[in-house]
Design an enzyme around this catalytic site. Structure first.
Site, short mmCIF file in Angstrom:
data_model
loop_
_atom_site.label_atom_id
_atom_site.label_comp_id
_atom_site.label_asym_id
_atom_site.label_seq_id
_atom_site.Cartn_x
_atom_site.Cartn_y
_atom_site.Cartn_z
N ASP A 368 43.78 16.34 28.20
CA ASP A 368 44.66 17.58 27.67
C ASP A 368 45.59 17.47 26.80
OD1 ASP A 368 42.56 19.29 28.91
OD2 ASP A 368 43.30 19.50 30.69
N TYR A 456 41.86 26.68 32.19
CA TYR A 456 42.73 25.99 33.51
C TYR A 456 44.13 26.35 33.25
CZ TYR A 456 40.25 23.88 37.46
OH TYR A 456 39.55 23.60 38.69
#
Length: 725
Positions: A368, A456
């Site tokens: 990420d 998320y």
């Protein structure tokens, strides 16, 4: 006599101003009534105001700032908006990038060399300001250094290794446009009974899975139905995946294998408070906050220097790393002189592999930070919910793909925390002649950021305690990434063990996955010459007749000479402590000053080391690594993470097995989560956390908070609700 009219007029004007000031102050006091409760808050602590929880105090609101007026005060301050515009101007006239302006994938401060920062004192001229730029032009990744004082590009290196720079919002927008205009997508959505107007698509990164995917920047596109709910993640169009060439702007592969899988319903998926039709089946929890009648105990100077209790550190937002802590120092408990603890700490990379080999899932192995950016995906924090009363909010100044700056407001908050915890205590039973009840409350300082990377949410907390401990926590919330299934109950699944996860709602499987967060911790204990020591707890057996005991534990110290000695896999039945010490700084007893890293709950990657996702994220093969400081080795997954092969990672650097004893060293720590989803994770997950601590070991001569004062009733206002007449 002639001055009297003037005196009277002046006196009258003074009274008017005084009356106006008093009236304004009275009208602008915090609201202390709650009409919905028909009650008010009363405070018996002299003149202190006890504000009702529904009021908004000025300190809770982050006032918008004109960042065009900012200028740097510290060598590590991020680039200002003016500096970013100047960099853009310099690049626009740089011949190797002409005639077209390149896509800017990163533009941040090229931090001065460490020795210059360490020598710098407040009031000194700043070291030369430079920018580090990663630009993409004609398929080539350029790493440029721009000297702002000289107004020149002083370095331009082209990446010849694997991987591409972090994605930009323009990359994602282009991929969306290409996908949504693809004819096959229209056919597939109509076949499922979904209108294009109810379609929401996301762009999972492609990972790297061999030479067939090399030589071009590709991204995956998958779609969901948002009909009747903002929580489109719970309504996947399962089996539908497009592979888009970002630069050529074309769909290179279209897959639709989900014809027999219904789109899950949107019932009970909306997580917003306004969508909840009934109150929770529980006793209401009254509003709660900590009161600080004298205001916060911390200060933020020049926008980035945080001072609290015995701590001082530099705080900033970074587009890739998110929250960055630098130059963390704590005052010596005996002399009050600031001592160095950590030069720089931040989350270097996140690795999130999903455990499903299906054609539409195998590539989901996100990194990420290097692919999307933790700062770039951080949105404004919610006052009183993300951060408590009396918080200080900090903006991020980031750069878009066209090289222009933009403000990401209120993405970091700083606040003091008190949750009823105890800092230290002891009581003595009167039978021994001592009637002692001593306790101290634990008050700490927290710097927080939350990044929303797609479905998320990652919450990062750096918590500083007055006893010298730094507690670093990562909390996860948000939505699961779910897989559509034709089954509505578990007993309908023919082979539950073959499924990639449990059923968490009708027609939805929660796919098993992991989260790994690797931290870069440049520890400088009292200076840069540090050593890593592994202290093993070893079982020793007694000799016959020596003692009624059969065995005991002994601490054995092992100094790491090279990088190989400092690769650590945590083992529950082979316990150790892990110290970073300064062998040149000794306590009065002769012990070296140090800090130890204390792991919390953790998980290790179980993937095969030759599995492509694990090759790229080999930095998770160990929980602890130690490397010599190198300003070019900051990103555990490599500078160019997107579609990289794993040839420029922490694991690759460490293979050189460099000397690390009594050197400037960097400690790397990975904390992990295994996540087997369950029904309680639907439609949004309660927060789950993991953490580690950096704790002083022989750093102080004794308990540094021994002299801390206890709290008493006189220190705080006592408020009570009272029915208003």
């Amino acid at each position: 006599m002639e001055t009297r009219p003037l005196f009277r007029l002046t006196f009258i004007l003074f009274l008017i101003i005084l009356l106006f000031t008093f009236s304004w102050y009275s009208l602008n006091l915090p609201v202390v009534s709650d009409p919905s409760q028909s009650s008010s808050w009363l405070c018996n602590s002299k003149s202190r105001v006890c504000a009702h929880s529904g009021s908004v105090l000025e300190s809770e609101i982050h006032k918008p700032r004109d960042h065009m007026e900012d200028f740097p005060h510290h060598p590590l301050d991020p680039l200002t908006m003016r500096e970013i515009y100047k960099v853009r101007t310099i690049l626009s006239t740089y011949p190797p990038l002409l005639p077209s302006f390149p896509a800017i994938h990163s533009l941040s401060l090229d931090e001065p060399h460490k020795d210059l920062v360490l020598k710098w004192k407040e009031g000194d001229p700043l070291p030369p300001r430079k920018a580090l730029v990663i630009a993409l032009l004609n398929g080539q990744s350029h790493v440029l250094s721009v000297d702002l004082d000289l107004g020149l590009v002083t370095s331009n290196k082209i990446n010849h290794g694997s991987g591409y720079p972090m994605l930009t919002m323009n990359d994602i927008s282009v991929a969306m446009q290409v996908a949504l205009s693809h004819k096959e997508l229209n056919k597939s959505t109509i076949k499922r009974g979904i209108s294009l107007s109810d379609l929401t698509c996301v762009t999972p990164s492609a990972g790297w899975f061999g030479p067939n995917e090399e030589g071009r920047r590709i991204i995956k596109v998958q779609c969901f139905s948002n009909q009747g709910t903002p929580n489109f993640y719970m309504r996947p169009l399962e089996g539908l995946t497009m592979t888009v060439d970002i630069d050529q702007k074309e769909v290179v592969k279209f897959t639709d294998t989900g014809g027999g899988i219904p789109v899950p319903k949107g019932t009970d998926t909306d997580y917003r408070f306004k969508a909840q039709k009934e109150p929770p089946k529980m006793k209401p929890i009254n509003p709660i906050s900590i009161e600080q009648p004298f205001g916060p105990s911390f200060t933020v100077e020049d926008g980035h220097i945080v001072k609290w209790a015995n701590w001082e550190f530099h705080l900033k937002a970074d587009q890739r790393a998110g929250i960055v802590i630098s130059r963390a120092m704590i005052s010596d408990s005996e002399t009050g002189v600031p001592r160095s603890v950590m030069y720089k700490g931040f989350s270097s990379e996140l690795f999130v592999p999903y455990m499903d080999p299906d054609e539409n899932w195998y590539f989901k192995s996100y990194m990420d930070a290097g692919e999307f950016g933790m700062g770039a995906t951080a949105l404004s924090l919610v006052p009183l919910n993300d951060c408590p009363r009396h918080s200080y909010y900090m903006d991020g100044i980031f750069v878009s793909w066209d090289g222009k700056p933009y403000v990401q407001p209120s993405i970091i908050c700083v606040f003091e925390r008190y949750a009823g915890d105890i800092s230290w205590r002891h009581s003595e039973i009167p039978v021994n002649g001592f009637n002692i009840r001593e306790a101290r409350p634990k008050v700490s300082l927290v710097a927080r950021m939350a990044a929303s990377v797609g479905n998320y949410d990652y919450i990062f907390d750096w918590e500083f305690q007055a006893d010298g401990l730094i507690h670093v926590a990562v909390s996860l919330s948000g939505m699961l990434m779910v897989k559509g299934t034709p089954h509505q109950t578990a007993d309908q699944i023919p082979n539950q063990e073959a499924a990639s996860g449990p059923l968490i709602s009708e027609n939805l499987i929660g796919v098993v996955h992991d989260h790994f967060i690797t931290f870069h911790l440049d520890m400088d204990i009292d200076d840069t010459n540090n050593t890593f020591v592994k202290v093993d707890l070893v079982k020793e057996e007694t000799f016959p007749g020596q003692s009624p005991r059969k065995s005991y534990l002994k601490a054995k110290r092992n100094t790491a000479k090279t990088e190989d000695d400092a690769r650590i896999k945590l083992k529950l039945y082979e316990p150790s402590e892990f110290h970073v010490i300064n062998p040149s700084r000794r306590s009065r007893l002769g012990n070296p000053a140090g800090y130890k890293i204390v792991p919390g709950g953790n998980a290790a990657s179980l993937l095969d080391h030759l599995d492509p996702p694990q090759l790229r994220s080999a930095f998770t093969n160990n929980q602890i690594w130690v490397t010599p400081f190198n300003r070019n080795e900051q990103w555990a997954g490599g500078l160019f993470t997107y579609q990289s092969k794993g040839d420029d990672t922490l694991a690759a650097w460490s293979k050189r097995n460099r000397a690390i004893e009594n050197k400037d060293i960097v400690l790397w720590y990975t904390l992990g989560f295994h996540h087997i989803p369950c029904q309680e994770d639907f439609p949004i997950m309660p927060t789950v956390s993991s953490s580690f601590e950096l704790k002083p070991v022989n750093f102080f001569e004794s308990n540094p908070i021994l002299k801390a004062a206890p709290m008493s009733e006189e220190d705080l206002p006592v408020c009570r609700p009272a029915t208003s007449s």
